[in-house]
Each structure stands twice: as C-alpha cells, then as structure tokens.
Design an enzyme around this catalytic site. Structure first.
Site, PDB file in Angstrom:
ATOM      1  CE  LYS A 196      18.557  -2.929  12.144  1.00  0.00           C
ATOM      2  NZ  LYS A 196      19.527  -2.603  10.947  1.00  0.00           N
ATOM      3  CE  LYS A 254      20.148  -1.856  15.763  1.00  0.00           C
ATOM      4  NZ  LYS A 254      21.049  -1.926  14.946  1.00  0.00           N
TER       5      LYS A 254
END
Length: 329
Positions: A196, A254
């Site tokens: 992320k 992400k």
C-alpha cells in the site's frame, strides 16, 4: 515470419477477437467497497465520488440484495464514525455494538452467503486521522498492532469472513493471525494490504470517511512513515513475502493503475491470490473526464478493469463493480 504469418487475421472481426481473447471479466472478479454511516434512511452521495454513496444500515440491506442479484458476492466494509466517538486510541473500533460490528451483522442477516471483508485500521476511529496511535509526534507501531488484533477479533466475532488490515504497521499480520487463532477463529481469513503506497489518489476516499490526517502541531501531516514510497518497487516484494510468511491468505496492491508493474512482479514471484484496489482517485478522474465529455466512460472503465486483471489480479476492489456488471449483462 511475415508474410506467412499475419497477426491481423486474428483481429478481423469481433467473433475471432472474442475467440482468442486472453483476459475476461466476470462478476466473480469483484470486491465491492461499501461505506456505512449511522442513522436511518440515509443514502448520501459522496461529493468527490459521483454516483457512489454512504448507506445507513437499513438501506445497506437493499444495496446488499441488489449486489447479490447482479452476481456480486463479496463486499469490503468501511464505516464513517462521528467525531465525538474518535480518539487517539481508536477505542470505538473495539465496541462490540459499534457501527462496523452492526454493519457486518446486517449484511449477514440479509444475505448469509455474501462474503464480508472488513477494513482493519484506526484512521476512521482516530481523532488524528492516522492508522496508528500517536505518541510524541510518531505513529507507535507495536501498541497499534495490539489494537488491530483486538479489532480483528471483534469483526470476526460479529461474523466477518475476512479481515483486511490496511494500516501498513510492521508485524500486524502475524499479530492478527495469532490473535484470531488463539480465539478459536481459525477459519477467518486475512487479506493484507501488502503493498500500500503513500499515494495522492486517496483523497476522495478520505472525504467519504472524513479520515484525512489532521493538520495540527506534533501530528504527522501525511502517512509516509508507514505507507510505502511510490518510487519503490523491490520493497513491495519484501513486504508481500513477509505478509505471506506471517499468515496472509490474500495480498493486495493499492492503488491500481499506476502500480500494475508491482502487480505483475508479485504475480511472477508468489503463488497466492492477489487483490488490487482501484482507488477513489482513479474512479473520480474518470467520472470527471466523462462528465466533461473528454472520455467515453464505459469504454475507458472496461479498459481499466481489464488492464488490472491482465496484469495478474485475481480480485479487483472497485467502485465501478456495479457499473461493469450491468454493462456486461
């Protein structure tokens, strides 16, 4: 060798293009993010995410029924917590009668077979908008992990099938896995946000949950001390490998489109299910461009989704899920 080999023969018409197409999208590919709020009768459009909504629990039931009717079988729950329930320790996150716990039970009451994943992070519950507890101007890792583990147990006891830690604290996967196992919740899975990045694409999401870091003295202004540097590639492999070794069942990258090289790297390195989160900024950009008439919404949407799966994703968390499935049908 040309002219014996002419690749255009396989592009002559839609029939042959469909026959040799390598990547297909189906409703089974999608994980649908849902935003839940307190109250009743609320279906509230998010200003920076056109045609996407926050739902109160009563109207969440209708949305779950609609998703299931479209063949969408998995949801990822987020909650928008009132400011008066926020503090530095995320105390409300552990409330067995909290909004997240009620949201899980609501989904399961309407559709027991719907797969429920839950966001595990402190930022929606934090008075500072951070994913961890703050002491002396720093995010405290290990104390935060203890709270995340308790939070995961609470979600699992409410009926969650998977917990999805999005915080990027070190060691949180093993902390959560051990806590779940010790609580005899061995069948509850973990989808880890393994790679992320500290991205500028998250803005509309933070509007949706009112969870942006606050700009006050002695509080970090951003999340760069725990989310990954977007310039880094090899680090994503290290992070993912650690999460797998600590017990992650699914790993996530992400954001999506700007990180498809990372998706392919992980696909080539590990034999595990990979999720990709097509984030709010990616959604908002297409909506805005389409509204201006600069892009064809549906064509670009399908191209984006297909590119994510082509890169190696097994699961796509996307605000476009309903739009794609309706278009396909």
């Amino acid at each position: 060798m040309f002219p014996i080999r002419r690749n255009r023969r396989l592009r002559t018409n839609e029939a042959i293009r469909s026959l040799v197409r390598e990547t297909y999208i189906s409703p089974n590919d999608f994980l649908v993010p849902l935003f839940v709020v307190e109250g009743s009768g609320i279906k509230e459009e998010i200003g920076s995410m056109p045609n996407y909504y926050r739902y109160s629990l009563d109207l969440l039931k209708d949305e779950i029924k609609l998703l299931w009717s479209l063949g969408l079988k998995s949801v990822l729950l987020f909650v928008k917590v009132p400011d008066n329930l926020k503090d530095n320790k995320g105390t409300e996150a552990l409330n067995p009668d909290g909004l997240m716990q009620h949201a899980i039970k609501t989904v399961k009451s309407v559709c027991p077979d719907m797969l429920v994943m839950t966001d595990v992070a402190l930022d929606p519950f934090s008075s500072y908008g951070h994913d961890g507890i703050i002491e002396g101007g720093k995010i405290i890792n290990d104390t935060t992990v203890e709270v995340l583990a308790e939070m995961s147990i609470s979600h699992a006891e409410a009926g969650a099938d998977f917990v999805a830690p999005s915080d990027m604290m070190d060691g949180r996967i093993i902390g959560i896995r051990e806590a779940l196992d010790q609580s005899n919740l061995i069948d509850v899975g973990i989808m880890s946000y393994s790679a992320k990045y500290a991205s500028a694409f998250y803005g509309p999401f933070r509007d949706a949950l009112d969870s942006a870091p606050v700009d006050i003295q002695n509080v970090p202004k951003n999340k760069k001390t725990y989310q990954m540097d977007f310039a880094n590639r090899e680090e994503a492999i290290r992070e993912t490998e650690m999460d797998i070794n600590e017990g992650a069942d699914i790993v996530m990258v992400k954001p999506g489109l700007s990180y498809l090289d990372i998706v392919r790297d992980i696909r080539n390195s590990f034999d595990v299910p990979i999720a990709v989160y097509q984030v709010s900024g990616e959604y908002a950009m297409l909506k805005a461009a389409a509204e201006k008439g600069w892009l064809d919404h549906d064509s670009v949407m399908l191209e984006q989704i297909t590119s994510i799966k082509r890169a190696g994703a097994d699961i796509i968390a996307s605000y476009f899920a309903k739009d794609v499935v309706k278009l396909m049908s």
